[in-house]
Design a protein around this motif. Structure first.
Motif, PDB file in Angstrom:
ATOM      1  N   GLU A  98      81.272  46.190  25.716  1.00 25.19           N
ATOM      2  CA  GLU A  98      79.866  46.555  25.477  1.00 25.19           C
ATOM      3  C   GLU A  98      79.370  46.102  24.105  1.00 25.19           C
ATOM      4  O   GLU A  98      78.228  46.364  23.742  1.00 25.19           O
ATOM      5  CB  GLU A  98      79.669  48.065  25.628  1.00 25.19           C
ATOM      6  N   GLY A  99      80.226  45.464  23.331  1.00 29.15           N
ATOM      7  CA  GLY A  99      79.795  44.917  22.056  1.00 29.15           C
ATOM      8  C   GLY A  99      80.175  45.704  20.818  1.00 29.15           C
ATOM      9  O   GLY A  99      79.824  45.312  19.704  1.00 29.15           O
ATOM     10  N   PHE A 100      80.889  46.817  20.975  1.00 26.06           N
ATOM     11  CA  PHE A 100      81.367  47.558  19.817  1.00 26.06           C
ATOM     12  C   PHE A 100      82.524  46.783  19.193  1.00 26.06           C
ATOM     13  O   PHE A 100      83.276  46.098  19.890  1.00 26.06           O
ATOM     14  CB  PHE A 100      81.804  48.968  20.216  1.00 26.06           C
ATOM     15  N   LYS A 101      82.675  46.875  17.890  1.00 24.99           N
ATOM     16  CA  LYS A 101      83.687  46.110  17.158  1.00 24.99           C
ATOM     17  C   LYS A 101      84.983  46.891  17.049  1.00 24.99           C
ATOM     18  O   LYS A 101      84.990  48.034  16.576  1.00 24.99           O
ATOM     19  CB  LYS A 101      83.188  45.739  15.759  1.00 24.99           C
ATOM     20  N   LYS A 102      86.080  46.266  17.458  1.00 24.05           N
ATOM     21  CA  LYS A 102      87.377  46.946  17.441  1.00 24.05           C
ATOM     22  C   LYS A 102      87.739  47.463  16.061  1.00 24.05           C
ATOM     23  O   LYS A 102      88.378  48.495  15.933  1.00 24.05           O
ATOM     24  CB  LYS A 102      88.462  46.052  18.018  1.00 24.05           C
TER      25      LYS A 102
END
Length: 164
Positions: free
Chosen positions: A91-95
């Motif tokens: 969904e585009g969240f950064k690890k």
């Protein structure tokens, strides 16, 4: 032999439901269950049509659609084998901004292999204060976990981690 039987076999929904209900009696039982189940957890739950990690991640993404996801710091309470983290990254969240917290080290090891989190914390939310300062996160996920503990003190501990 685990409570779930031979770990290499597919575990049916009714058998798993029976074992899960017995694991709710203590953190030790829940930890033991997930330590033994880590190797084939996803395979088992996917056979039931389990899609909560994706549904939760999509809902969070939609809720935060006006916010830059690159800057959102999120803790995944009860991260398990990392299904939610993988869905959040989709969904585009950064690890780098995702923290996995779980009671089971074996589940966290599987989560590490997914490469969907920047940091990992093994702790029992019902007994331990998560070793992070107050107001550390902008959001949290807690998928498929709340049936394992009494609301207090766990919910208070979750809230303590948020920015005011």
């Amino acid at each position: 032999m685990s409570e779930l039987g031979d770990a290499s076999k597919d575990v049916g929904l009714e058998e798993t439901r029976r074992v899960l209900q017995s694991s709710f009696t203590s953190s030790d039982k829940a930890e033991k269950l997930y330590e033994e189940w880590a190797g084939n957890y996803e395979e088992n739950v996917r056979t039931w049509g389990y899609q909560m990690p994706e549904l939760c991640s999509k809902a969070l993404s939609e809720t935060l659609s006006q916010v830059d996801k690159d800057s959102i710091k999120l803790i995944d309470i009860g991260a398990g084998d990392g299904l939610v983290g993988a869905a959040l990254c989709q969904e585009g969240f950064k690890k780098e901004n995702l923290t996995a917290q779980d009671i089971s080290q074996a589940m966290l090891e599987v989560a590490k292999q997914r490469e969907a989190y920047g940091s990992f914390i093994k702790s029992d939310l019902t007994a331990d204060r998560v070793p992070l300062p107050d107001n550390s996160f902008d959001a949290l996920t807690c998928v498929g976990v709340t049936s394992h503990f009494q609301p207090e003190p766990a919910v208070s501990e979750m809230i303590r981690k948020f920015h005011s």
